[in-house]
Write an enzyme that holds these catalytic residues in place. Structure first.
Site, short mmCIF file in Angstrom:
data_model
loop_
_atom_site.label_atom_id
_atom_site.label_comp_id
_atom_site.label_asym_id
_atom_site.label_seq_id
_atom_site.Cartn_x
_atom_site.Cartn_y
_atom_site.Cartn_z
N GLY A 97 -7.08 6.37 5.78
CA GLY A 97 -6.59 5.84 4.51
C GLY A 97 -6.43 4.34 4.58
O GLY A 97 -6.91 3.70 5.53
N ASN A 98 -5.77 3.77 3.58
CA ASN A 98 -5.49 2.33 3.63
C ASN A 98 -4.14 2.08 2.97
O ASN A 98 -3.48 3.02 2.52
CB ASN A 98 -6.62 1.54 2.96
CG ASN A 98 -6.80 1.92 1.51
OD1 ASN A 98 -5.90 1.76 0.70
ND2 ASN A 98 -7.96 2.48 1.18
N ARG A 99 -3.74 0.83 2.96
CA ARG A 99 -2.36 0.52 2.58
C ARG A 99 -2.16 0.24 1.09
O ARG A 99 -1.09 -0.21 0.68
CB ARG A 99 -1.88 -0.68 3.40
CG ARG A 99 -1.79 -0.32 4.87
CD ARG A 99 -1.65 -1.54 5.73
NE ARG A 99 -0.54 -2.38 5.30
CZ ARG A 99 0.00 -3.31 6.04
NH1 ARG A 99 -0.44 -3.53 7.24
NH2 ARG A 99 0.99 -4.04 5.57
N SER A 100 -3.15 0.52 0.28
CA SER A 100 -2.98 0.27 -1.15
C SER A 100 -1.90 1.18 -1.74
O SER A 100 -1.90 2.39 -1.50
CB SER A 100 -4.31 0.51 -1.88
OG SER A 100 -4.09 0.44 -3.26
N ALA A 139 -8.59 0.45 -3.76
CA ALA A 139 -9.06 0.08 -2.43
C ALA A 139 -9.93 1.26 -1.97
O ALA A 139 -9.41 2.32 -1.63
CB ALA A 139 -7.89 -0.14 -1.50
#
Ligand code: C5P
Length: 415
Positions: free
Chosen positions: A206-209, A273
């Site tokens: 995943g990512n931090r958005s 993102a």
């Protein structure tokens, strides 16, 4: 400022209680005049309690104060919300059967109508003619917002959001002529949050958005009168009311949703993102931690670039009849390095992706992700001056949406 708030007999009357609060909290003295029908939706007690003033629609109450003349005379502003087909017709023909219509005939200051009705009533030639008559006399008639109506159908006819009516009213009082909602009648698709690319049934990349910027954009676009479709990847904040939500998880799902939504969108904003890579294989079972096997190696494959594909399809005219006017907005989270600064990388990205606007964030571990504030530069492919915007994500969104409204206007002038 002294404001008369005329409330028409439509279900949207319940939203006008919030509009009244906005006026009173801004320090204005508001007299509410609901029509007889409006009180069947929201009672007189609500209007009296929220305004702090007596409420009536009869010319025979407090006759010694000559209210049917005084209220219109003294008002610095008259706002009619919801302006029903019936009220627009009465105003256009100068009827004076109750206190509200008398007040409209006596109004000396600006008058703003915020219509709300079923699409067919709004588009009926009789209503069109009444709106033209009122505009011809100098009244401001907002375009209604589009979207879900009271029943299951949708189209133009929703009452603009209270914030939007408030802003339009203030613009009108200050003599501005651009009081119309900048995205009225437009359909805007916004992707938000971060995609999650599964490795196995329990793990993902995943990512931090957080989705906060995308949600703030959805609110700003909705408040600007647009029909908003939010393509929601993983978000830490709930989607706002009044927008259609399509939930997605992976980049491939987002691609499918975005291509479908773009078909009838005037504007597409890719603020999500999107993972550039996904695991080449998704294990059906949880990848086990075992001492007798080597540590797993994850092979990644590239995800399609959705933004670039949207631009290509738009340029090839695949997007539908409005393709040549569709505005596509990308986001870029950039860091500078020894080869170039943030702006130089962003310019190159704008050219590579071919979108009309690129909203550039300068990111670092302490910046942007999950925060409530943001600072961006909006680059335009048309080559016009870069525009800076900073503040809360709501402030930044308002600047982006207003820029989009401006660009759409340019396109329709060119067409
Ligand atoms: O290339 P980069 O990821 O920096 O570009 C960011 C912009 O491209 C954002 O608008 C993002 O939503 C979009 N994007 C996309 N598909 C991808 C990667 C990014 O649409 N696979």
């Amino acid at each position: 400022m002294r404001i008369v708030l005329g409330v028409g007999g439509g279900i949207a009357a319940y939203k006008v209680a919030s509009l009244l609060r906005l006026f009173t909290e801004a320090g204005h003295d508001v007299t509410v005049i609901p029509t007889e029908a409006a009180t069947r939706f929201v009672g007189t007690a609500t209007w009296e309690a929220l305004s702090g003033n007596p409420v009536s629609n009869s010319v025979f109450d407090d006759v010694h104060q000559v209210n049917h003349v005084r209220l219109g005379h003294e008002a610095d502003l008259v706002v009619i919300a919801p302006a029903t087909a019936d009220l627009l017709a009465k105003a256009a023909t100068g009827q004076a059967g109750d206190l509200l219509t008398n007040t409209l005939l006596m109004a000396h200051g600006p008058v703003l109508f915020a219509p709300a009705m079923h699409t067919e009533m709004w588009q009926h030639p009789a209503t069109r003619a009444n709106v033209e008559t009122l505009r011809g006399r100098g009244a401001a008639v907002l375009e209604p917002a589009s979207g879900r109506l009271t029943g299951s159908d949708s189209g133009p006819g929703r009452l603009p959001e209270p914030d939007a009516i408030f802003d339009a009213a203030m613009a009108l009082v200050h003599g501005q002529t651009d009081f119309q909602l900048p995205l009225a009648g437009k359909t805007v698709t916004i992707s938000a949050g971060g995609t999650r690319e599964p490795l196995d049934p329990v793990r993902f990349l995943g990512n931090r958005s957080s989705g906060k910027q995308g949600v703030a954009l959805a609110i700003a676009a909705r408040n600007a009168g647009a029909t908003v479709r939010l393509l929601a990847a993983h978000m830490e904040v709930p989607p706002p009311p009044g927008v259609e939500v399509v939930n997605v998880e992976t980049a491939l799902q987002l691609r499918e949703a975005a291509l479908a939504a773009a078909a009838d969108s005037d504007v597409v904003i890719m603020s999500a993102a999107v993972a550039d890579f996904r695991p080449a294989e998704i294990s059906d079972t949880k990848i086990k931690k075992r001492d007798d096997t080597a540590d797993p190696v994850i092979t990644l494959v590239r995800n399609p670039d959705i933004l670039q594909e949207l631009v290509e399809r738009r340029n090839q005219g695949v997007t539908g009849p409005a393709a040549d006017r569709q505005l596509i907005v990308g986001f870029a989270a950039e860091t500078g390095d020894e080869h170039g600064d943030v702006r130089a990388y962003a310019e190159a990205k704008l050219q590579r992706k071919g979108c009309d606007l690129l909203v550039v964030n300068h990111v670092g571990s302490d910046k942007v992700f999950g925060k409530d504030t943001n600072s961006v530069v909006i680059l335009a492919r048309s080559g016009s001056e870069p525009q800076e915007a900073s503040g809360t994500k709501a402030d930044v969104s308002a600047a982006i949406i207003s820029r989009i409204g401006f660009e759409l206007n340019q396109v329709s002038h060119r067409a």
